[in-house]
Design an enzyme around this catalytic site. Sequence first.
Site, PDB file in Angstrom:
ATOM      1  N   ARG A  37       0.828  -1.216   0.000  1.00 52.67           N
ATOM      2  CA  ARG A  37       0.000   0.000   0.000  1.00 52.67           C
ATOM      3  C   ARG A  37       0.859   1.261   0.000  1.00 52.67           C
ATOM      4  O   ARG A  37       0.410   2.302  -0.487  1.00 52.67           O
ATOM      5  CB  ARG A  37      -0.953  -0.014   1.192  1.00 52.67           C
ATOM      6  CG  ARG A  37      -2.076  -0.993   0.955  1.00 52.67           C
ATOM      7  CD  ARG A  37      -3.180  -0.835   1.957  1.00 52.67           C
ATOM      8  NE  ARG A  37      -4.375  -1.484   1.443  1.00 52.67           N
ATOM      9  CZ  ARG A  37      -5.313  -2.031   2.190  1.00 52.67           C
ATOM     10  NH1 ARG A  37      -5.203  -2.015   3.500  1.00 52.67           N
ATOM     11  NH2 ARG A  37      -6.361  -2.590   1.632  1.00 52.67           N
ATOM     12  N   LYS A 201     -20.011 -15.572   1.699  1.00 52.11           N
ATOM     13  CA  LYS A 201     -21.424 -15.209   1.839  1.00 52.11           C
ATOM     14  C   LYS A 201     -22.083 -14.681   0.584  1.00 52.11           C
ATOM     15  O   LYS A 201     -21.547 -13.812  -0.089  1.00 52.11           O
ATOM     16  CB  LYS A 201     -21.523 -14.122   2.892  1.00 52.11           C
ATOM     17  CG  LYS A 201     -21.321 -14.592   4.296  1.00 52.11           C
ATOM     18  CD  LYS A 201     -21.813 -13.485   5.168  1.00 52.11           C
ATOM     19  CE  LYS A 201     -21.532 -13.642   6.614  1.00 52.11           C
ATOM     20  NZ  LYS A 201     -21.514 -12.298   7.211  1.00 52.11           N
ATOM     21  N   GLY A 354      -9.127  -7.507  -1.061  1.00 51.27           N
ATOM     22  CA  GLY A 354      -9.484  -8.372   0.059  1.00 51.27           C
ATOM     23  C   GLY A 354      -8.964  -9.783  -0.116  1.00 51.27           C
ATOM     24  O   GLY A 354      -7.815  -9.989  -0.492  1.00 51.27           O
ATOM     25  N   GLY A 377     -13.649  -3.686  -0.147  1.00 52.35           N
ATOM     26  CA  GLY A 377     -15.007  -3.139  -0.044  1.00 52.35           C
ATOM     27  C   GLY A 377     -15.317  -2.183  -1.185  1.00 52.35           C
ATOM     28  O   GLY A 377     -16.393  -2.223  -1.784  1.00 52.35           O
TER      29      GLY A 377
HETATM   30  P1  AMP Z   1     -15.274 -13.377   1.553  1.00 51.59           P
HETATM   31  O1  AMP Z   1     -14.668 -12.503   2.609  1.00 51.59           O
HETATM   32  O2  AMP Z   1     -16.751 -13.406   1.542  1.00 51.59           O
HETATM   33  O3  AMP Z   1     -14.644 -13.156   0.191  1.00 51.59           O
HETATM   34  O4  AMP Z   1     -14.888 -14.843   1.967  1.00 51.59           O
HETATM   35  C1  AMP Z   1     -13.589 -15.312   2.036  1.00 51.59           C
HETATM   36  C2  AMP Z   1     -13.561 -16.461   2.976  1.00 51.59           C
HETATM   37  O5  AMP Z   1     -14.485 -17.450   2.534  1.00 51.59           O
HETATM   38  C3  AMP Z   1     -12.219 -17.128   3.042  1.00 51.59           C
HETATM   39  O6  AMP Z   1     -11.704 -16.960   4.344  1.00 51.59           O
HETATM   40  C4  AMP Z   1     -12.527 -18.588   2.748  1.00 51.59           C
HETATM   41  O7  AMP Z   1     -11.869 -19.474   3.624  1.00 51.59           O
HETATM   42  C5  AMP Z   1     -14.018 -18.692   2.976  1.00 51.59           C
HETATM   43  N1  AMP Z   1     -14.640 -19.778   2.212  1.00 51.59           N
HETATM   44  C6  AMP Z   1     -14.574 -19.973   0.896  1.00 51.59           C
HETATM   45  N2  AMP Z   1     -15.226 -21.100   0.557  1.00 51.59           N
HETATM   46  C7  AMP Z   1     -15.716 -21.620   1.679  1.00 51.59           C
HETATM   47  C8  AMP Z   1     -16.476 -22.796   1.987  1.00 51.59           C
HETATM   48  N3  AMP Z   1     -16.844 -23.645   1.024  1.00 51.59           N
HETATM   49  N4  AMP Z   1     -16.817 -23.016   3.274  1.00 51.59           N
HETATM   50  C9  AMP Z   1     -16.426 -22.151   4.241  1.00 51.59           C
HETATM   51  N5  AMP Z   1     -15.706 -21.037   4.018  1.00 51.59           N
HETATM   52  C10 AMP Z   1     -15.353 -20.770   2.757  1.00 51.59           C
END
Ligand code: AMP
Length: 398
Positions: A37, A201, A354, A377
């Site tokens: 950064r 999510k 991220g 974000g």
């Molecule tokens: P996000 O912040 O929504 O982009 O999510 C990233 C996180 O999702 C990472 O820490 C991954 O370990 C988790 N992740 C990805 N796939 C899965 C899964 N199938 N089950 C649980 N966690 C997951």
Amino acid sequence: MLNKKSVDDLNVSGKRVLVRCDFNVPLIDGAITDVNRLTAALPTINKLISEGAKVILCSHLGKPKGEPKPALSLAPVAKKLTELLKKEVVFAPDDNVVGEHAKKAVAEMKNSDVVLLENTRYRVEETKNGEAFSQELASLCDVFVNDAFGTAHRAHCSNVGVTQYVEESAVGYLMQKEIDFLGNAVNKPVRPFVAILGGAKVSDKINVINNLLDKVDTLIIGGGMAYTFLKAQGYEIGKSLLEEDKLDYALEMVEKAKEKGVNFLLPVDHIVAKEFKNDTPFKAVDVDGMDADWSGFDIGEKTRVIYADAIKDAKTVVWNGPMGVFEFSNFANGTIAVAKALAEADATTIIGGGDSAAAVNQLGFGDKMTHISTGGGASLEFLEGKELPGVVAANDKK
Ligand code: AMP
């Protein structure tokens, strides 16, 4: 192209220029563990120095929640920047950010000098876009430059409020680069345009999915969020991540994809395990072969081939969110396969910040991508089609 004033449109010689940077760097025991950064901010800072501006830098770091926290001081950043710029960066250690040290340091500046203010989030008004702190920041400068893409989706004193009280405001090179890459990819994509969404999510990416379905040729879904889509279509997903309240939405999106003629890809097989850890027995199962007490932690081999194939012919690819629990090596192969497909594609490849940026860098594919965003974000909100307040606040080009 972004229609905002940039540092190239300013006449800054002898002027005090306040630059909002994103110096929100990872720190362990006061040591900066990743300088990306800081290096990303250098082009704007160097340009202003070379033009003879008095360069006043500011940033937030972590979440001090409106009070001074010595562990989140920007002092280590001043030291590291001094090394990177090969030029002294004078640090103004005021708990109230615009205090006696800052005022004195700015008053003593000569052309091309650099001063760094203390963590803007030491002030409780910062994240509330309060008037008084915005005015105090503006009182230090003549011109304002926003180069912090990472906070561009927030309206705070140091990126939005301050612009109301300065002669002129513009965006920096990093901000311009981010917006140009993301903007061209989404609004003027060379086709085929493939978007890949993953991560934990669905709820975080609802508006992204909705917006991208109007634009892409193919939408690939992986990671934990895929299971809500699969459950909505009647598959057993065991104990995989599920957002019950998003099942209807998932079906709506599948319908929308059909209406728009978008190739909507979901996993056809998974790597499953019973426990959320790396050292645990795991196996591959087809999408209709999930057992009730297992969880899907990665996309399977067949899915990887289908996804890589869809990416192979793309001309523009945007990726946000890992395909599985990439932090555990046994569940990182889906994310690696997608990163590899992007690295090999003859396409403009853009990685949202991220976790996807971390995954791509950690897995060693960072230098193979066209652009890795510095803002998680902010890049998501951009992909949602939203205007970013930190960008809107800058003056338009004449
Ligand atoms: P996000 O912040 O929504 O982009 O999510 C990233 C996180 O999702 C990472 O820490 C991954 O370990 C988790 N992740 C990805 N796939 C899965 C899964 N199938 N089950 C649980 N966690 C997951």
